[in-house]
Design an enzyme around this catalytic site. Structure first.
Site, PDB file in Angstrom:
ATOM      1  CB  CYS B 404      -0.980  -0.008   1.168  1.00  0.00           C
ATOM      2  SG  CYS B 404      -0.181  -0.164   2.774  1.00  0.00           S
ATOM      3  CG  HIS B 448      -4.733   0.307   3.526  1.00  0.00           C
ATOM      4  ND1 HIS B 448      -3.892  -0.405   2.708  1.00  0.00           N
ATOM      5  CD2 HIS B 448      -5.747   0.732   2.719  1.00  0.00           C
ATOM      6  CE1 HIS B 448      -4.358  -0.402   1.477  1.00  0.00           C
ATOM      7  NE2 HIS B 448      -5.488   0.284   1.448  1.00  0.00           N
ATOM      8  CG  ASP B 464      -7.095   1.362  -1.384  1.00  0.00           C
ATOM      9  OD1 ASP B 464      -5.864   1.372  -1.641  1.00  0.00           O
ATOM     10  OD2 ASP B 464      -7.598   0.659  -0.493  1.00  0.00           O
TER      11      ASP B 464
END
Lengths: 325, 656
Positions: B404, B448, B464
């Site tokens: 991430c 995250h 995302d």
């Protein structure tokens, strides 16, 4: 500073003495028991406060819980300590007299009707070292408390303190009671001139002459007979307590008179008379006592001795308290 | 009174209490301290047995100096409460060496209480709580043994102290529930060694992977209503606006407070968070939060929430969020400039962005191109190759492996290069739903990072990029996705093992977790529940009611305790004859004819026969039988026969 507080202290002592329960047998109850934290108890409180602070500053609820448990236990201990004294019964049993500057014994009994154990209870007379006792349920216990005497006369130990810090030492519960016990301190025996001139020169022969006396038989022991003449051999054979009787034993009565020791101070006189009373009792010679205001006819035996010694001890003190015989 | 010598039992209890109090601290104290404790206890024990002599004064002095220096040396970097605790532990284990008198024992035991309680500063699990409760009983036994006149055996003393403690437990519960809690008087910090993992204030590629290896709980959340879907659970913690080519950070330390109204729209929901200590101020929140007035939480214009102080202990917050809330008027010139700023370097990436922009008709289309690109040839791994100075270029065109952090960093750069204001958001995604208590546990491995882009006409939009690489990473909990990856949880073999088990084991794990949650909510964070608990018990709160709530149970418990002790202590005659006379006296109490205190049975019977002259013969015989039974060598009547006479006596009075 002390002088300033002295009247207050005297006043409060008097007040406390007046309120103090009096009697030969006293049961401790909430009216008579005082309770206050000990130094250790204040320390415990400090620990609680420190923990509350830690709980507060770290916002830690478990530290709080721990502190609350300590506090709860502390509060309950007030009652635990109180109950370790409440219901206890203290009674006067007897006293044992002594010579001045020795210890007089005061025997008290502790017991309780309550069916629980009493742990670690301390008994002491005002200003005297204490004795710790523990009572199992339903069992009574006699405690010998001694008091060091200073001079002849009545020995009144004052108030008895019964206290306990059991179970956790955080609080002291105590009670002052007045058991109205008196002992007598006899004068200190001091060797002095003999009260009887005959006695003085016959003294050397006495052992011999008694040995020469004819043994005339045995008679049953009675209180007052000299213990030196007990027939131990017969006693060992199971024939009971018998006293040997000598036909030649002709005791001459001896008088202990105040006037016999001119020149000695009155305390010294009493001490010398005490000495001779003990000597004569020991030698098996009958003796009498004559003091101003009291007269004990010649006799012998432990009871007579006690009467004589008591009269000597209380000479000059309130006459109605003297033991007459 | 406190200067007497300790009994042998008491000495053993002191040693035991010290050992028990120190035990939970062994894990965090420097190794030499437990060693010192063992040596002290052993030495005192050998002295107790008479094998060794007590240490001389010089040896004790040497001990004090050496250990004092050792504590200074061990904590030269500082360490808050740890130093205090280790000083206490060292001090009282040395004191144990010379425990001989009652006074020594008191010092040792009081410090033992303190040391035991501070165990809670380092661990607050249910097991530790149970252990320390037992330790409390042991230390109390030690205290009891100091004052016991007759040694009664170790076990009996322990039993006795438990009996003393038992009534204290309900009182403790009452105090715990009712005692008002206040905020800290001064600021304290737990030492660094006890610091927990949390999100960093900056993000460079690779940062989050250290978190991902940790199953430690970051926070727990309870929703009042339905729990939102996994894909909506983006817990925003930090917003990073500035980029230096490698690292995302915030250049301005002062953030703008939000001016948003504190009421919710139709889509609003509320939830409560129990946050583990992070030593930081951020509070993760779902998009987009509002903060009720009058709390210590502040809300900023980037829709993040902060607490007034660093969170050094577990904290609970009540939060409200509404996904449809608009957090923006418009970006002003300065803000736009800041959110578009890019440093030198990463040239290839910037060119790629410009090329895509030219090919796209709208911003939305550009975003689609970026996500599609990630979907093509990138792969997700927790152990990606290291990146150099131009991290985004290397990642996009060279390694193409990452997680991430890499994806969000690269995506934000591409957006900015194309003139779309963008920022990186770090926080947590998802969480583990516990069905028994209906709450979500979010662990560190749920950490995250994603991107928010300002699209004209739509405002801030969450993008995302990791989802387009590994969509299942987002739709399921991290645990399920990563458990095949070697890097995941590699530092926690036990935890990894528990993941592989399933079925019953899983259910047990969830149940335990539910109990643990209740423990956290109702005990460890009780101060947040206190007002609602109290008002549910007492109705509206008032000082008088609270005082009554605290005092009444105290009076009750103490009353019952005293009653039990006194009832047990009621006089009970040991023989049947006395009991029977007592029975008679009790029966006649209503007529005012009970036996007076100290009255002999003879006198009592005489008094009764005066009242009932007709039956005087009966009372005379009762008195006579009593005397014979009690004082003669052998009783003539059995207890039953005696009891029959008493019955007759009672009957005489009943008929009148």
């Amino acid at each position: 500073m002390y002088a300033f507080f002295a009247p207050i202290k005297r006043w409060s002592d008097q007040w406390a003495a007046k309120r103090r329960p009096k009697g030969h047998s006293i049961e401790l109850n909430q009216k008579r028991i005082f309770i206050f934290p000990t130094a250790a108890g204040w320390g415990y409180l400090l620990v609680c406060c420190v923990l509350i602070l830690i709980g507060l500053n770290y916002q830690n609820n478990l530290v709080y819980a721990f502190a609350f448990l300590l506090i709860s236990l502390g509060v309950l201990t007030i009652h635990y300590t109180f109950l370790n004294l409440s219901g206890l019964n203290i009674s006067a049993i007897r006293t044992r007299n002594c010579f001045a500057k020795e210890n007089a014994d005061f025997i008290v009994k502790a017991f309780s009707n309550c069916q629980r154990d009493y742990e670690s209870i301390e008994l002491n007379w005002e200003g005297q070292p204490g004795i710790k006792v523990a009572l199992d349920k339903g069992v009574s216990k006699e405690v010998v408390l001694n008091v060091k005497t200073i001079k002849r006369g009545f020995v009144n130990p004052g108030a008895l303190r019964i206290q306990t810090v059991y179970p956790l030492g955080l609080l002291r519960a105590w009670s002052w009671i007045d058991l109205q016990m008196d002992a007598v301190a006899y004068p200190i025996p001091i060797e002095g001139p003999s009260p009887d001139k005959d006695l003085e020169h016959s003294e050397g022969e006495q052992g011999r002459s008694r040995g020469g006396d004819d043994f005339s038989g045995l008679e049953e022991y009675q209180a007052g007979h000299s213990t030196r003449h007990i027939a131990w051999k017969q006693f060992a054979q199971g024939k009971g307590l018998l006293t040997k009787h000598y036909s030649g034993q002709k005791s001459k009565d001896v008088w202990l008179r105040w006037a016999d020791w001119p020149g000695a101070s009155s305390e010294r006189r009493l001490s010398i008379m005490t000495y001779w009373a003990l000597q004569l009792e020991n030698q098996g010679i009958r003796y009498g006592l004559e003091l101003t205001g009291s007269r004990l006819p010649p006799a012998i035996g432990p009871e007579h001795l006690e009467a004589v010694l008591t009269n000597l001890a209380l000479y000059g003190e309130e006459s109605h308290l003297r033991i007459k015989r | 009174m406190s200067s007497g010598q300790l009994s042998r039992d008491a000495v053993l209890w002191q040693l035991f209490a010290v050992g028990v109090a120190v035990l939970p601290h062994l894990v965090h104290l420097p190794l030499w301290i437990p060693l010192l404790v063992v040596i002290s206890l052993l030495w005192r024990f050998m002295a107790h047995l008479g094998r060794w002599s007590f240490p001389s004064r010089w040896i004790k002095l040497l001990f004090v100096i050496v250990t004092g220096l050792a504590v200074l040396f061990s904590y030269r970097a500082g360490g808050g409460i740890s130093v205090t605790v280790s000083l206490l532990v060292v001090g009282f284990s040395l004191k144990t060496l010379e425990v001989y008198k009652q006074r020594d024992a008191l010092v040792v035991l009081y410090v033992a209480y303190l040391v035991a309680a501070t165990g809670f500063l380092f661990s607050q699990t249910i097991l530790i709580a149970l252990y320390l409760l037992a330790a409390f009983a042991v230390i109390t036994s030690g205290l009891l043994s100091v004052y016991q006149l007759r040694p009664k055996g170790l076990l009996k003393t322990f039993k006795r102290s438990c009996l003393l403690l038992l009534p204290a437990l309900p009182l403790m519960a009452v105090l715990f529930i009712g005692m008002p809690r206040f905020g800290p008087l001064w600021e304290v910090g737990l030492d660094r060694s006890a610091a927990r993992t949390g999100l960093s204030e900056t993000m460079s590629p690779g940062d989050i992977s250290s978190l991902i290896r940790s199953p430690e709980v970051a926070f727990r959340a309870t929703f009042e209503a339905e729990v939102p879907a996994q894909s909506q659970l983006y817990w925003r913690a930090l917003v990073l606006n500035d980029f230096d080519g490698r690292e995302w950070f915030n250049a301005q330390s002062v953030k703008d407070k939000s001016s948003i109204a504190s009421d919710l729209g139709r889509n609003g929901f509320s939830y409560s968070l129990i946050l583990e200590p992070t030593q930081k101020r951020y509070v993760p929140a779902l998009a987009y939060p509002v903060v009720p007035l009058g709390t210590k939480l502040s809300l900023f214009s980037d829709a993040t929430v902060e607490y007034g102080l660093p969170i050094t202990s577990r904290q609970q917050f009540t939060m409200k969020s509404d996904p449809s809330l608009k957090y923006h008027g418009d970006l002003d010139h300065d803000q736009r400039k800041r959110l578009l700023h890019l440093p030198e370097g990463n040239v290839q990436s910037k060119q790629l962005a410009l090329k895509w922009l030219a090919e796209s008709d709208s911003e939305a289309e550009f975003v689609q191109k970026v996500l599609a690109y990630f979907n093509q040839s990138f792969s997700y791994s927790l152990q990606p190759p290291l990146l150099g100075r131009n991290s985004v270029d290397e990642f996009l065109f060279d390694t193409q492996i990452g997680f991430c952090g890499h994806f969000s960093s690269a995506a934000a750069l591409l957006l900015r290069a194309a003139g779309i204001p963008a920022r990186v958001v770090t926080g947590y995604q998802g969480g583990d739903l516990n069905p028994y208590e209906n709450y979500i546990v979010v662990r560190q491995y749920d950490a995250h990072a994603w991107v928010e882009a300002w699209l004209d006409g739509r405002g801030w939009v969450r993008i995302d990029p990791t989802a387009s690489v590994a969509p299942e990473r987002i739709e399921n909990a991290a645990e399920d996705v990563f458990s095949t990856d070697d890097g995941f949880l590699e530092d926690n073999p036990f935890y990894a093992f528990s993941l592989k088990s399933s079925g019953l084991a899983e259910e047990i794990r969830l149940r335990l977790e539910a109990i643990n949650y209740g423990w956290h909510r109702w005990v460890l964070n009780y101060h947040h529940q206190q007002s609602s608990v109290l008002s549910s018990i007492l109705g509206s709160l008032s000082a008088i009611k609270l005082a009554a709530f605290l005092l009444v149970p105290f009076a009750l418990v103490i009353g019952v305790t005293v009653l039990l002790l006194i009832r047990k202590g009621r006089p009970r005659a040991s023989n049947v004859y006395d009991r029977e006379v007592f029975r008679l006296s009790e029966k006649l109490k209503i007529k005012g004819l009970s036996r007076a205190k100290g009255e002999t049975v003879n006198a009592y019977c005489a008094r009764l026969s005066n009242v009932m002259p007709a039956s005087s013969q009966l009372f005379v015989s009762l008195a006579g039988e009593y005397e014979r039974a009690r004082y003669a060598e052998a009783a003539e009547l059995s207890g039953q026969e005696f009891s029959r006479i008493v019955d007759q006596c009672i009957g005489v009075f009943r008929s009148h």
